[in-house]
Design a protein around this motif. Structure first.
Motif, PDB file in Angstrom:
ATOM      1  N   LEU D   6      38.043 -51.411  76.203  1.00  0.00           N
ATOM      2  CA  LEU D   6      38.911 -51.509  75.024  1.00  0.00           C
ATOM      3  C   LEU D   6      38.676 -50.321  74.096  1.00  0.00           C
ATOM      4  O   LEU D   6      37.534 -49.902  73.884  1.00  0.00           O
ATOM      5  CB  LEU D   6      38.623 -52.810  74.258  1.00  0.00           C
ATOM      6  N   LEU D   7      39.756 -49.813  73.520  1.00  0.00           N
ATOM      7  CA  LEU D   7      39.683 -48.658  72.625  1.00  0.00           C
ATOM      8  C   LEU D   7      40.348 -48.984  71.293  1.00  0.00           C
ATOM      9  O   LEU D   7      41.311 -49.756  71.246  1.00  0.00           O
ATOM     10  CB  LEU D   7      40.390 -47.459  73.262  1.00  0.00           C
ATOM     11  N   PHE D   8      39.843 -48.359  70.238  1.00  0.00           N
ATOM     12  CA  PHE D   8      40.372 -48.593  68.899  1.00  0.00           C
ATOM     13  C   PHE D   8      40.451 -47.284  68.125  1.00  0.00           C
ATOM     14  O   PHE D   8      39.713 -46.332  68.420  1.00  0.00           O
ATOM     15  CB  PHE D   8      39.467 -49.559  68.120  1.00  0.00           C
ATOM     16  N   ALA D   9      41.321 -47.294  67.119  1.00  0.00           N
ATOM     17  CA  ALA D   9      41.358 -46.234  66.100  1.00  0.00           C
ATOM     18  C   ALA D   9      41.371 -44.845  66.748  1.00  0.00           C
ATOM     19  O   ALA D   9      42.208 -44.571  67.612  1.00  0.00           O
ATOM     20  CB  ALA D   9      40.198 -46.412  65.127  1.00  0.00           C
ATOM     21  N   ASP D  13      43.498 -43.154  69.975  1.00  0.00           N
ATOM     22  CA  ASP D  13      44.312 -41.929  69.864  1.00  0.00           C
ATOM     23  C   ASP D  13      43.868 -40.895  70.897  1.00  0.00           C
ATOM     24  O   ASP D  13      44.699 -40.236  71.528  1.00  0.00           O
ATOM     25  CB  ASP D  13      44.190 -41.316  68.459  1.00  0.00           C
ATOM     26  N   ARG D  18      45.168 -48.246  74.396  1.00  0.00           N
ATOM     27  CA  ARG D  18      44.289 -49.258  73.789  1.00  0.00           C
ATOM     28  C   ARG D  18      43.301 -49.805  74.824  1.00  0.00           C
ATOM     29  O   ARG D  18      42.331 -50.472  74.456  1.00  0.00           O
ATOM     30  CB  ARG D  18      45.105 -50.410  73.206  1.00  0.00           C
ATOM     31  N   ALA D  72      33.854 -52.467  75.053  1.00  0.00           N
ATOM     32  CA  ALA D  72      34.675 -51.767  74.047  1.00  0.00           C
ATOM     33  C   ALA D  72      33.907 -50.570  73.527  1.00  0.00           C
ATOM     34  O   ALA D  72      32.684 -50.638  73.345  1.00  0.00           O
ATOM     35  CB  ALA D  72      35.030 -52.707  72.911  1.00  0.00           C
ATOM     36  N   ILE D  74      33.262 -48.264  70.318  1.00  0.00           N
ATOM     37  CA  ILE D  74      33.388 -48.525  68.881  1.00  0.00           C
ATOM     38  C   ILE D  74      33.306 -47.201  68.116  1.00  0.00           C
ATOM     39  O   ILE D  74      32.233 -46.627  67.964  1.00  0.00           O
ATOM     40  CB  ILE D  74      32.244 -49.467  68.408  1.00  0.00           C
ATOM     41  N   PRO D  75      34.437 -46.716  67.607  1.00  0.00           N
ATOM     42  CA  PRO D  75      34.402 -45.508  66.770  1.00  0.00           C
ATOM     43  C   PRO D  75      33.594 -45.777  65.498  1.00  0.00           C
ATOM     44  O   PRO D  75      33.284 -46.928  65.182  1.00  0.00           O
ATOM     45  CB  PRO D  75      35.878 -45.260  66.427  1.00  0.00           C
TER      46      PRO D  75
END
Lengths: 152, 80, 152, 80
Positions: D6-9, D13, D18, D72, D74-75
């Motif tokens: 899972l990717l975020f933020a 990008d 996602r 996931a 986490i940025p």
């Protein structure tokens, strides 16, 4: 963290009132587009104090002096935490359990000065502002509360 | 001659009044006012060193009291 | 200060929401007759960040993990400050300047643990909870904010 | 074989998605997953030591990843 623009001048708002405290209104009075953090404090009437069951509290003040001291405290907070926007309201009269007797709102661009100012204000208020409380207990007795236990 | 002194909370209860006329002659000191109050009915219930406000600000025992000043005895505060 | 009765068990309330934050509701969730002090915190969108003029912020979360971390933080606060009642709400989605992104309420019989718990919760939330913000600026640019300046 | 991550933020990008399918064979370690991600399009934009969550909790690089685990990236967090 980079430098923030110089804080806007803010005249602290302080009040002694007899109606219930409106925290939302107090927070609105310190809000501003430059603000990133608002720390607030509510003091509420506790059902138990020193092991006695409380039914209510009468708050009494030397009103003009209490107002002056509250304003002085708010200004001192504004000097110590540059740019902090402070509002304080204290309720007087008879309060029942869980009602708020005092509310403080401190707003700042950053959270640390907002929270630190809030602590400074409540600690100073407790030792300097000429307000007194008479606690009533379930057994019908009452007493003027002396937080320091000074002999009377 | 006498000076009015404002009373609150437990001190108002002690003296049975919200204001007492204290028999001192101004100019005098805050200490003079407190000493004179100890001789009034209820004055025995004052602590050793009561806080006094002069013109709505805390004052030292040595502070000068003049006619027209607003004097108040401040019981232990309990706001918040 | 005399001993207070043992604190009541309180299950922290945490939430991620998209509608505006209702601080009064949050405060009501931690209120109780045993409470004498409620410290609260609001984080709001500032018009300026790092010298740039902000028009709004999009908040995004890894929602199930964010919820777990918020609950863990609230429980840790409850262990460190015995008897503290903690509620946390974080807003997600697009917020404009002055809107609240996060609210924390900490209630306790005494003011020091209430205020200290509030500080602990906001500091922990800022470093642990998987929530991100994309700031939009008046010049049309935007960036994902990195509070630590970690290279991306 | 591949594992979904899972990717975020900013990471969403970077990878333009996602979720990415990462070509690793479970059981492996979190470090193996991150190394494999660096070879995917956008993987060059990951920092030296990205934070990783395994089943919604922060995980060490040495933690074991098994089939069915929720992974996931986490940025840098910026809540509040």
């Amino acid at each position: 963290m980079t430098a923030l623009p110089p804080p806007l001048p803010f005249e602290p708002a302080v009040a002694l009132i007899t109606e219930p405290i409106d925290l939302a209104q107090l927070i609105a009075s310190v809000s501003h587009a430059s603000v990133g953090a608002i720390a607030s404090f509510l003091g509420t009437v506790r059902e138990l104090n020193d092991g006695r069951s409380v039914t209510g509290i009468d708050y009494e003040a030397y009103e003009p002096m209490a107002h002056r001291e509250m304003l002085a405290i708010a200004r001192e907070a504004g000097q110590q935490f540059s740019g902090v926007r402070v509002s304080i309201v204290h309720r007087l009269g008879t309060l029942t359990v869980s009602e708020a007797s005092v509310a403080i709102a401190c707003a700042h661009a950053r959270r640390a000065p907002a929270a630190d100012a809030m602590r400074l204000v409540i600690e100073q208020l407790k030792v300097r502002v000429p307000i007194w409380k008479r606690e009533h207990y379930t057994d019908g007795e009452w007493t003027w509360v002396d937080p320091m236990g000074t002999p009377r | 001659m006498s000076l009015p002194v404002l009373l609150f909370a437990s001190y108002a209860d002690a003296f049975g009044a919200r204001t007492v006329q204290v028999p001192v002659v101004a100019p005098c000191t805050v200490a003079d006012v407190v000493m004179a109050m100890r001789l009034l009915p209820g004055g025995d219930r004052l602590p050793d060193k009561p806080l006094v406000a002069l013109n709505q600000a805390y004052a030292k025992m040595t502070a000068a009291v003049n006619t027209g000043d607003e004097i108040a005895l401040i019981p232990p505060v309990a706001g918040g």
